[in-house]
Write a protein that holds these residues in place. Structure first.
Motif, PDB file in Angstrom:
ATOM      1  N   MET A   1     -29.664 -38.717 -36.126  1.00  0.00           N
ATOM      2  CA  MET A   1     -30.515 -39.087 -37.028  1.00  0.00           C
ATOM      3  C   MET A   1     -31.979 -39.536 -36.909  1.00  0.00           C
ATOM      4  O   MET A   1     -32.728 -39.351 -35.767  1.00  0.00           O
ATOM      5  CB  MET A   1     -30.106 -41.254 -37.366  1.00  0.00           C
ATOM      6  N   HIS A   2     -32.783 -38.937 -38.039  1.00  0.00           N
ATOM      7  CA  HIS A   2     -34.148 -38.771 -37.729  1.00  0.00           C
ATOM      8  C   HIS A   2     -34.849 -39.554 -38.848  1.00  0.00           C
ATOM      9  O   HIS A   2     -34.202 -40.651 -39.529  1.00  0.00           O
ATOM     10  CB  HIS A   2     -34.975 -37.397 -38.622  1.00  0.00           C
ATOM     11  N   TYR A   3     -35.535 -40.644 -38.134  1.00  0.00           N
ATOM     12  CA  TYR A   3     -36.437 -41.957 -38.762  1.00  0.00           C
ATOM     13  C   TYR A   3     -38.329 -40.853 -39.813  1.00  0.00           C
ATOM     14  O   TYR A   3     -38.420 -39.157 -38.780  1.00  0.00           O
ATOM     15  CB  TYR A   3     -37.174 -42.481 -38.272  1.00  0.00           C
ATOM     16  N   ARG A   4     -38.618 -41.549 -40.269  1.00  0.00           N
ATOM     17  CA  ARG A   4     -39.852 -41.006 -40.859  1.00  0.00           C
ATOM     18  C   ARG A   4     -40.973 -42.668 -40.928  1.00  0.00           C
ATOM     19  O   ARG A   4     -40.345 -43.433 -40.444  1.00  0.00           O
ATOM     20  CB  ARG A   4     -40.011 -40.446 -41.938  1.00  0.00           C
ATOM     21  N   THR A   5     -42.086 -42.170 -40.383  1.00  0.00           N
ATOM     22  CA  THR A   5     -42.895 -43.228 -39.925  1.00  0.00           C
ATOM     23  C   THR A   5     -43.851 -43.828 -41.272  1.00  0.00           C
ATOM     24  O   THR A   5     -43.957 -42.460 -41.749  1.00  0.00           O
ATOM     25  CB  THR A   5     -44.675 -42.733 -39.020  1.00  0.00           C
ATOM     26  N   ILE A   6     -43.488 -45.450 -41.247  1.00  0.00           N
ATOM     27  CA  ILE A   6     -44.627 -45.198 -42.389  1.00  0.00           C
ATOM     28  C   ILE A   6     -46.083 -46.341 -41.745  1.00  0.00           C
ATOM     29  O   ILE A   6     -46.450 -46.682 -42.762  1.00  0.00           O
ATOM     30  CB  ILE A   6     -43.426 -46.848 -43.399  1.00  0.00           C
ATOM     31  N   ALA A  24     -48.244 -40.438 -33.932  1.00  0.00           N
ATOM     32  CA  ALA A  24     -47.732 -40.311 -34.427  1.00  0.00           C
ATOM     33  C   ALA A  24     -47.963 -40.864 -36.036  1.00  0.00           C
ATOM     34  O   ALA A  24     -47.642 -42.260 -36.164  1.00  0.00           O
ATOM     35  CB  ALA A  24     -46.098 -40.331 -34.653  1.00  0.00           C
ATOM     36  N   ALA A  25     -49.306 -39.406 -36.520  1.00  0.00           N
ATOM     37  CA  ALA A  25     -49.322 -40.541 -37.986  1.00  0.00           C
ATOM     38  C   ALA A  25     -48.707 -40.591 -39.072  1.00  0.00           C
ATOM     39  O   ALA A  25     -46.583 -39.864 -39.033  1.00  0.00           O
ATOM     40  CB  ALA A  25     -50.342 -39.589 -37.863  1.00  0.00           C
ATOM     41  N   VAL A  26     -49.115 -40.836 -39.836  1.00  0.00           N
ATOM     42  CA  VAL A  26     -47.806 -41.729 -40.798  1.00  0.00           C
ATOM     43  C   VAL A  26     -46.727 -40.228 -41.811  1.00  0.00           C
ATOM     44  O   VAL A  26     -48.132 -39.344 -42.454  1.00  0.00           O
ATOM     45  CB  VAL A  26     -49.054 -41.749 -42.326  1.00  0.00           C
ATOM     46  N   GLY A  27     -45.785 -40.632 -41.974  1.00  0.00           N
ATOM     47  CA  GLY A  27     -45.247 -39.605 -42.745  1.00  0.00           C
ATOM     48  C   GLY A  27     -44.279 -38.940 -41.347  1.00  0.00           C
ATOM     49  O   GLY A  27     -43.436 -37.910 -41.328  1.00  0.00           O
ATOM     50  N   ARG A  28     -44.844 -38.711 -40.219  1.00  0.00           N
ATOM     51  CA  ARG A  28     -44.083 -37.670 -39.078  1.00  0.00           C
ATOM     52  C   ARG A  28     -42.381 -38.058 -39.054  1.00  0.00           C
ATOM     53  O   ARG A  28     -42.622 -39.195 -38.934  1.00  0.00           O
ATOM     54  CB  ARG A  28     -45.204 -38.011 -37.566  1.00  0.00           C
ATOM     55  N   TYR A  29     -41.645 -37.341 -38.493  1.00  0.00           N
ATOM     56  CA  TYR A  29     -40.645 -37.211 -38.214  1.00  0.00           C
ATOM     57  C   TYR A  29     -40.062 -37.664 -36.194  1.00  0.00           C
ATOM     58  O   TYR A  29     -40.883 -37.377 -35.866  1.00  0.00           O
ATOM     59  CB  TYR A  29     -39.999 -35.787 -38.258  1.00  0.00           C
ATOM     60  N   LEU A  30     -39.210 -38.867 -36.556  1.00  0.00           N
ATOM     61  CA  LEU A  30     -38.952 -38.961 -35.077  1.00  0.00           C
ATOM     62  C   LEU A  30     -37.944 -39.107 -35.441  1.00  0.00           C
ATOM     63  O   LEU A  30     -36.559 -39.515 -35.818  1.00  0.00           O
ATOM     64  CB  LEU A  30     -39.767 -40.548 -34.667  1.00  0.00           C
ATOM     65  N   LYS A  31     -37.101 -39.016 -33.741  1.00  0.00           N
ATOM     66  CA  LYS A  31     -35.653 -39.182 -33.360  1.00  0.00           C
ATOM     67  C   LYS A  31     -36.118 -40.292 -32.313  1.00  0.00           C
ATOM     68  O   LYS A  31     -36.711 -40.736 -30.779  1.00  0.00           O
ATOM     69  CB  LYS A  31     -34.635 -38.128 -33.891  1.00  0.00           C
ATOM     70  N   ILE A  32     -34.874 -40.999 -31.751  1.00  0.00           N
ATOM     71  CA  ILE A  32     -34.555 -42.112 -31.017  1.00  0.00           C
ATOM     72  C   ILE A  32     -33.379 -41.504 -30.301  1.00  0.00           C
ATOM     73  O   ILE A  32     -32.866 -41.418 -30.151  1.00  0.00           O
ATOM     74  CB  ILE A  32     -33.961 -43.517 -31.326  1.00  0.00           C
ATOM     75  N   LEU A  33     -33.783 -40.980 -28.508  1.00  0.00           N
ATOM     76  CA  LEU A  33     -33.327 -40.591 -28.005  1.00  0.00           C
ATOM     77  C   LEU A  33     -32.862 -41.522 -26.910  1.00  0.00           C
ATOM     78  O   LEU A  33     -31.663 -41.539 -25.888  1.00  0.00           O
ATOM     79  CB  LEU A  33     -34.608 -39.758 -26.729  1.00  0.00           C
ATOM     80  N   SER A  34     -32.446 -43.004 -27.034  1.00  0.00           N
ATOM     81  CA  SER A  34     -32.258 -43.316 -26.036  1.00  0.00           C
ATOM     82  C   SER A  34     -33.002 -45.049 -26.744  1.00  0.00           C
ATOM     83  O   SER A  34     -34.111 -45.206 -26.877  1.00  0.00           O
ATOM     84  CB  SER A  34     -32.652 -43.676 -24.781  1.00  0.00           C
ATOM     85  N   ASP A  35     -32.293 -45.967 -26.554  1.00  0.00           N
ATOM     86  CA  ASP A  35     -32.073 -47.416 -27.283  1.00  0.00           C
ATOM     87  C   ASP A  35     -32.782 -48.805 -25.846  1.00  0.00           C
ATOM     88  O   ASP A  35     -33.302 -49.615 -25.988  1.00  0.00           O
ATOM     89  CB  ASP A  35     -31.141 -47.830 -28.008  1.00  0.00           C
ATOM     90  N   ALA A  36     -32.627 -48.273 -24.367  1.00  0.00           N
ATOM     91  CA  ALA A  36     -32.748 -49.603 -23.399  1.00  0.00           C
ATOM     92  C   ALA A  36     -33.170 -48.289 -22.453  1.00  0.00           C
ATOM     93  O   ALA A  36     -31.916 -48.255 -21.601  1.00  0.00           O
ATOM     94  CB  ALA A  36     -31.811 -50.129 -23.398  1.00  0.00           C
ATOM     95  N   PRO A  37     -33.931 -47.727 -22.432  1.00  0.00           N
ATOM     96  CA  PRO A  37     -34.859 -48.340 -22.693  1.00  0.00           C
ATOM     97  C   PRO A  37     -35.185 -47.584 -23.677  1.00  0.00           C
ATOM     98  O   PRO A  37     -34.746 -46.776 -23.792  1.00  0.00           O
ATOM     99  CB  PRO A  37     -36.133 -47.742 -21.738  1.00  0.00           C
ATOM    100  N   LEU A  38     -36.110 -48.053 -24.807  1.00  0.00           N
ATOM    101  CA  LEU A  38     -36.460 -47.731 -26.733  1.00  0.00           C
ATOM    102  C   LEU A  38     -38.008 -46.495 -26.102  1.00  0.00           C
ATOM    103  O   LEU A  38     -38.324 -46.496 -25.960  1.00  0.00           O
ATOM    104  CB  LEU A  38     -36.894 -48.724 -26.930  1.00  0.00           C
ATOM    105  N   GLN A  39     -36.620 -45.106 -26.199  1.00  0.00           N
ATOM    106  CA  GLN A  39     -37.503 -43.470 -25.968  1.00  0.00           C
ATOM    107  C   GLN A  39     -37.139 -42.545 -27.669  1.00  0.00           C
ATOM    108  O   GLN A  39     -36.274 -42.672 -27.490  1.00  0.00           O
ATOM    109  CB  GLN A  39     -37.192 -42.918 -24.954  1.00  0.00           C
ATOM    110  N   GLY A  40     -38.374 -42.256 -27.880  1.00  0.00           N
ATOM    111  CA  GLY A  40     -38.378 -41.497 -28.706  1.00  0.00           C
ATOM    112  C   GLY A  40     -38.496 -40.165 -28.938  1.00  0.00           C
ATOM    113  O   GLY A  40     -39.495 -39.885 -27.695  1.00  0.00           O
ATOM    114  N   MET A  41     -38.098 -39.286 -29.691  1.00  0.00           N
ATOM    115  CA  MET A  41     -40.009 -37.593 -29.806  1.00  0.00           C
ATOM    116  C   MET A  41     -39.644 -37.923 -31.153  1.00  0.00           C
ATOM    117  O   MET A  41     -38.696 -38.140 -32.156  1.00  0.00           O
ATOM    118  CB  MET A  41     -38.846 -36.746 -28.924  1.00  0.00           C
TER     119      MET A  41
END
Length: 214
Positions: A1-6, A24-41
């Protein structure tokens, strides 16, 4: 799942969340790599970092995953003067050097380069050494080329060549400045110019836009 920053979002380089890895500026895409710890890319450049769980509210799910733009070398050349204009506009407002900064007004060196090219839709990798590896090496410089500085082993700093042996970059206090400025690519300039020139590694040219590996 990809997310976008608001909202502009910070990613950190360790679990204690006390030093930026990138932003990550507004509108960039991010994916979550792990929940614990919370890490994204960040999707545009494959750049990982730790997230503050309180910042999850600044992410919205998107059904359409990130699609990397594809540019030809000629299309990139057509946009170079807009890239240069971005850096001049960034310099014209009050700013400071910020390690990990990719969002106005405060940038680090490679963050300024990445933001300038992204302003016209062209994606670069995040760090100076990654940008150097991605670009086409060049001997004869033209405006819009990136100039790299560092050790014999690795690029640690980058600027944007303007022509006439001048380049614009975001430089830290330890090199005699704290923010965006223009220096000479020469051993004959002021102290800041001379100190950087002693670390000069070479230059590269953007001939394509970065396509994520993940």
């Amino acid at each position: 799942m990809h997310y976008r920053t608001i909202a502009n979002l910070n990613l950190y380089d360790s679990l204690d969340l006390n030093r930026l890895a990138t932003q990550a500026a507004v509108g960039r895409y991010l994916k979550i790599l792990s929940d614990a710890p919370l890490q994204g890319m960040t999707c545009e450049d494959d750049y990982p970092g730790y997230l503050d769980p309180q910042d999850l509210k600044y992410l919205e799910k998107t059904e359409v995953p990130y699609q990397a733009p594809v540019w030809t070398e000629a299309e990139i050349r057509d946009r170079i003067f807009e890239v240069i204009a971005f850096t001049h506009a960034a310099m014209s407002v009050r700013n400071e050097y910020l390690w990990g900064g990719t969002v106005a007004p405060n940038y680090d060196c490679s963050g300024l380069m990445q933001a300038a090219f992204a302003s016209v839709g062209i994606q670069l990798p995040r760090d100076a050494y990654q940008q150097e590896a991605f670009l086409q090496p060049v001997e004869t410089l033209i405006p819009g080329d990136l100039v790299f500085f560092g050790t014999p082993e690795k690029a640690t700093h980058v600027g944007l060549y303007l022509g006439d042996n001048r380049y614009i970059h975001s430089s830290g206090k330890e090199m005699g400045r704290n923010g965006i400025g223009i220096d000479q690519l020469s051993a004959e300039g002021d102290r800041v110019s001379r100190d950087y020139y002693a670390l000069y590694r070479g230059a590269g040219r953007a001939i394509s836009s970065y396509i994520p590996q993940q």
